[in-house]
Design a protein around this motif. Structure first.
Motif, PDB file in Angstrom:
ATOM      1  N   SER A   1     -69.360  12.176 -40.578  1.00 17.10           N
ATOM      2  CA  SER A   1     -70.789  12.437 -40.853  1.00 17.10           C
ATOM      3  C   SER A   1     -71.033  12.553 -42.360  1.00 17.10           C
ATOM      4  CB  SER A   1     -71.246  13.708 -40.136  1.00 17.10           C
ATOM      5  OG  SER A   1     -70.590  14.850 -40.678  1.00 17.10           O
ATOM      6  N   ILE A   2     -70.055  13.109 -43.083  1.00 15.44           N
ATOM      7  CA  ILE A   2     -70.190  13.217 -44.542  1.00 15.44           C
ATOM      8  C   ILE A   2     -70.144  11.822 -45.167  1.00 15.44           C
ATOM      9  CG2 ILE A   2     -69.140  14.153 -46.652  1.00 15.44           C
ATOM     10  CD1 ILE A   2     -70.445  16.255 -44.847  1.00 15.44           C
ATOM     11  N   ARG A   3     -69.308  10.960 -44.588  1.00 14.86           N
ATOM     12  CA  ARG A   3     -69.208   9.584 -45.102  1.00 14.86           C
ATOM     13  C   ARG A   3     -70.552   8.872 -44.969  1.00 14.86           C
ATOM     14  NH1 ARG A   3     -64.984   4.908 -42.921  1.00 14.86           N
ATOM     15  NH2 ARG A   3     -65.571   3.326 -44.456  1.00 14.86           N
ATOM     16  N   LYS A   4     -71.214   9.090 -43.849  1.00 18.60           N
ATOM     17  CA  LYS A   4     -72.514   8.461 -43.642  1.00 18.60           C
ATOM     18  C   LYS A   4     -73.557   9.032 -44.610  1.00 18.60           C
ATOM     19  CE  LYS A   4     -71.784   7.493 -38.725  1.00 18.60           C
ATOM     20  NZ  LYS A   4     -72.216   7.852 -37.347  1.00 18.60           N
ATOM     21  N   GLU A   5     -73.475  10.371 -44.793  1.00 17.63           N
ATOM     22  CA  GLU A   5     -74.439  11.044 -45.659  1.00 17.63           C
ATOM     23  C   GLU A   5     -74.181  10.701 -47.129  1.00 17.63           C
ATOM     24  OE1 GLU A   5     -77.781  13.497 -45.935  1.00 17.63           O
ATOM     25  OE2 GLU A   5     -76.696  12.952 -44.099  1.00 17.63           O
ATOM     26  N   GLY A   6     -72.876  10.557 -47.485  1.00 19.33           N
ATOM     27  CA  GLY A   6     -72.491  10.196 -48.841  1.00 19.33           C
ATOM     28  C   GLY A   6     -72.176  11.383 -49.736  1.00 19.33           C
ATOM     29  N   PHE A   7     -72.492  12.589 -49.250  1.00 10.18           N
ATOM     30  CA  PHE A   7     -72.227  13.786 -50.063  1.00 10.18           C
ATOM     31  C   PHE A   7     -72.214  15.025 -49.149  1.00 10.18           C
ATOM     32  CE2 PHE A   7     -76.794  13.313 -49.800  1.00 10.18           C
ATOM     33  CZ  PHE A   7     -77.246  14.604 -49.567  1.00 10.18           C
ATOM     34  N   LEU A   8     -71.720  16.129 -49.729  1.00 11.85           N
ATOM     35  CA  LEU A   8     -71.729  17.429 -49.044  1.00 11.85           C
ATOM     36  C   LEU A   8     -72.429  18.420 -49.952  1.00 11.85           C
ATOM     37  CD1 LEU A   8     -70.789  19.603 -46.946  1.00 11.85           C
ATOM     38  CD2 LEU A   8     -68.684  19.805 -48.310  1.00 11.85           C
ATOM     39  N   LYS A   9     -73.430  19.101 -49.410  1.00  7.38           N
ATOM     40  CA  LYS A   9     -74.118  20.144 -50.159  1.00  7.38           C
ATOM     41  C   LYS A   9     -73.747  21.492 -49.550  1.00  7.38           C
ATOM     42  CE  LYS A   9     -78.524  21.129 -52.319  1.00  7.38           C
ATOM     43  NZ  LYS A   9     -79.900  20.682 -52.551  1.00  7.38           N
TER      44      LYS A   9
ATOM     45  N   TYR B   1     -68.645  12.097 -51.349  1.00 10.50           N
ATOM     46  CA  TYR B   1     -67.750  11.853 -50.207  1.00 10.50           C
ATOM     47  C   TYR B   1     -66.301  11.695 -50.647  1.00 10.50           C
ATOM     48  CZ  TYR B   1     -65.206   9.268 -46.670  1.00 10.50           C
ATOM     49  OH  TYR B   1     -64.238   8.849 -45.808  1.00 10.50           O
ATOM     50  N   PRO B   2     -65.963  10.899 -51.706  1.00 14.57           N
ATOM     51  CA  PRO B   2     -64.558  10.774 -52.101  1.00 14.57           C
ATOM     52  C   PRO B   2     -63.915  12.129 -52.447  1.00 14.57           C
ATOM     53  CG  PRO B   2     -65.848   9.058 -53.143  1.00 14.57           C
ATOM     54  CD  PRO B   2     -66.822   9.991 -52.504  1.00 14.57           C
ATOM     55  N   GLU B   3     -64.708  12.992 -53.087  1.00 20.48           N
ATOM     56  CA  GLU B   3     -64.146  14.309 -53.438  1.00 20.48           C
ATOM     57  C   GLU B   3     -63.923  15.154 -52.185  1.00 20.48           C
ATOM     58  OE1 GLU B   3     -64.806  18.010 -56.569  1.00 20.48           O
ATOM     59  OE2 GLU B   3     -66.342  16.446 -56.373  1.00 20.48           O
ATOM     60  N   VAL B   4     -64.861  15.081 -51.261  1.00 22.73           N
ATOM     61  CA  VAL B   4     -64.712  15.840 -50.005  1.00 22.73           C
ATOM     62  C   VAL B   4     -63.495  15.330 -49.232  1.00 22.73           C
ATOM     63  CG1 VAL B   4     -65.780  16.406 -47.793  1.00 22.73           C
ATOM     64  CG2 VAL B   4     -67.186  16.305 -49.869  1.00 22.73           C
ATOM     65  N   LYS B   5     -63.323  14.021 -49.182  1.00 21.52           N
ATOM     66  CA  LYS B   5     -62.180  13.445 -48.468  1.00 21.52           C
ATOM     67  C   LYS B   5     -60.861  13.889 -49.102  1.00 21.52           C
ATOM     68  CE  LYS B   5     -60.139   9.060 -47.028  1.00 21.52           C
ATOM     69  NZ  LYS B   5     -60.174   7.588 -47.182  1.00 21.52           N
ATOM     70  N   TYR B   6     -60.839  13.907 -50.443  1.00 19.60           N
ATOM     71  CA  TYR B   6     -59.629  14.338 -51.147  1.00 19.60           C
ATOM     72  C   TYR B   6     -59.313  15.810 -50.831  1.00 19.60           C
ATOM     73  CZ  TYR B   6     -56.559  15.711 -54.983  1.00 19.60           C
ATOM     74  OH  TYR B   6     -55.516  16.219 -55.705  1.00 19.60           O
TER      75      TYR B   6
END
Length: 504
Positions: free
Chosen positions: A50-58, A67-72
């Motif tokens: 869902s974060i990948r679709k959104e593109g970011f996490l707030k 998203y890349p930072e969240v995935k890492y």
């Protein structure tokens, strides 16, 4: 069961403490968020999609992560899980209990015997444990006679294994012990009659200093370790008054000055000070006074809050308890006192016990274990087992675990011709207390680093209360407070805690 603890310092840095690994480290704010999601039962694989679709996490109003930072950070989270940093720690086994054989062994190797030479005192201190503020047995101004203790001393010494390393500390306590000087003299002369190749003795004494000039020659001759009670300057010492309610400061300090002038080496090497903290002094003022006048740092303790008389409890708090100081005042005091300040020592202990990066030797560093051993049985609390360190022989011919414990907790008695110790009864008493307190200890985050004596908890009552009892929120606040201080004054704490750890 203790879960991983996350906290944010006053400077906004995020930390993870792993009870299982017993390590503390900086972490990204996404890590505690992922931990909280899993606790709610959310599947992280679905969540990251869902974060990948959104593109970011707030995470909140100010923190937004791509998203890349969240995935890492999710990969780091899985690494922490694989290496047990997020694994809960099973409850420490506190089913250990005192054995009769332990008590018997301790009696034959006790390190220190303390005699309450007399209850009589030439002071009438406002905060004395015999004052109206405390529930205590009535004070009778009893005096010990040497004939009272000769048999007991002989029996205890006879139980020990003779050798050059066989050493016993004999301490004299009161009241004011120098009011019964003949008893002290008799004990010293008696113990000096023993062959030093079989057993050796050292002596210590706690005094208010009023009779010091009269007896100092004897104390110096036998190299007494001497502790004198003094609360600081004249105002700070004003709770310490004579029986006719006159100040004691001038008498005490004149005697101290005499000792320093006549026996400078003894004063430097053998004398120390005891200070009670209350609302007429402070850590800073006490430290400054002793440094400037005597070049020493006293042992400081708060006025005793245990066993208060409910009728006078509010008056006690209004009259005696230390007043709070501002954070800025505390910082200034800490910087002045350095390793002598209790907060610096407390921070050093925190790093020693919880950082995971303080080692006693190289072997301990190389052979680090993953996870704490919770199978070993521990005895709850930090209470000394009876006779393992000391025993206190009161002026009423009762035996107590130590001088700081209420006379209600006697564990034996003695007379001119008899020493009564029942190892089986002592073990049963302690084990009953351990059973009572254990249910509270099992949920405490300080269980494996307890500093509390069970005799300060009201363990003999139906509802004991431990002032150190700490659950997860309190432990989080404890870590946050100290790590915030470290971050604010990093260079200072880096230097002082290393010094404190090396001195310890």
């Amino acid at each position: 069961m203790k879960n991983a603890v996350f906290f944010t310092s006053g400077k906004g840095n995020n930390y993870l403490y792993s009870p299982y690994r017993n390590q503390l480290q900086v972490c990204h704010p996404i890590i505690p968020h992922l931990f909280a999601l899993e606790k709610k039962g959310i599947k992280l694989n679905r969540w990251i999609s869902s974060i990948r679709k959104e593109g970011f996490l707030k995470l909140n109003d100010s923190d937004t992560f791509s998203y890349p930072e969240v995935k890492y950070q999710l990969e780091k989270y899985h690494f922490l899980k694989r290496n047990d940093f997020l694994k809960p720690l099973k409850d420490i086994n506190i089913e250990g209990r005192l054995k009769v054989s332990d008590v018997k062994k301790n009696i034959t190797s006790v390190k220190q015997i303390i005699f309450e030479v007399t209850e009589d005192c030439n002071l009438n201190c406002t905060y004395c444990t015999y004052s109206k503020f405390y529930i205590n047995k009535e004070r009778h101004d009893s005096y010990l006679r040497f004939e009272n203790v000769r048999h007991t001393l002989q029996k205890l010494i006879a139980k020990r294994t003779p050798s050059p390393s066989n050493h016993l500390i004999i301490s004299f306590y009161g009241g004011e012990p120098l009011k019964n000087f003949e008893f002290i003299k008799s004990v010293v002369e008696f113990t000096n009659s023993y062959d030093p190749d079989q057993i050796s003795f050292t002596y210590s004494l706690s005094s208010n200093g009023l009779l010091l000039k009269k007896y100092i020659d004897f104390l110096v001759k036998y190299e007494f370790e001497l502790s004198v009670s003094l609360d600081g300057d004249e105002v700070a010492n004003s709770f310490r008054v004579t029986r006719n309610n006159k100040p004691s400061f001038d008498i005490t300090t004149k005697n101290l000055d005499y000792v320093r002038d006549q026996y400078p080496d003894y004063f430097e090497k053998k004398m120390s000070f005891l200070t009670v903290l209350h609302n007429r002094n402070s850590i800073k003022s006490v430290y400054t006074f002793f440094q400037e006048k005597y070049g020493k740092v006293p042992q400081m303790s708060d006025v005793n809050p245990i066993n208060l008389n409910p009728l006078y409890e509010q008056e006690f708090r209004d009259t005696l308890q230390s007043k709070p100081i501002t954070p800025q005042e505390e910082k200034e005091t800490i910087k002045k006192m350095k390793t002598h300040h209790p907060k610096v020592r407390e921070t050093a202990k925190l790093l020693e016990y919880y950082s995971g990066f303080v080692f006693k030797n190289y072997l301990e560093m190389i052979a680090q274990k993953r996870g704490k051993d919770t199978s070993k049985k521990f005895i709850p609390t930090a209470t000394c087992t009876p006779f393992s360190i000391r025993a206190y022989f009161s002026a009423h011919n009762t035996i107590l675990p130590c001088e700081h414990i209420s006379p209600f907790h006697e564990i034996g008695s003695y007379s001119d011709s008899h020493l009564y110790l029942d190892p089986s009864g002592i073990a049963k008493l302690y084990n009953r207390y351990y059973d009572t307190i254990a249910k509270y200890c099992s949920k405490c985050y300080f269980i494996d680093n307890c500093q509390e004596c069970l005799f300060n908890t009201g363990v003999e009552t139906d509802r004991p209360a431990c002032s150190s009892y700490t659950r997860e929120p309190g432990f989080r606040d404890y870590l946050k407070k100290h790590y915030t201080s470290i971050e604010e004054e990093y260079s200072f704490y880096q230097k002082t805690t290393q010094t404190s750890l090396h001195e310890g």
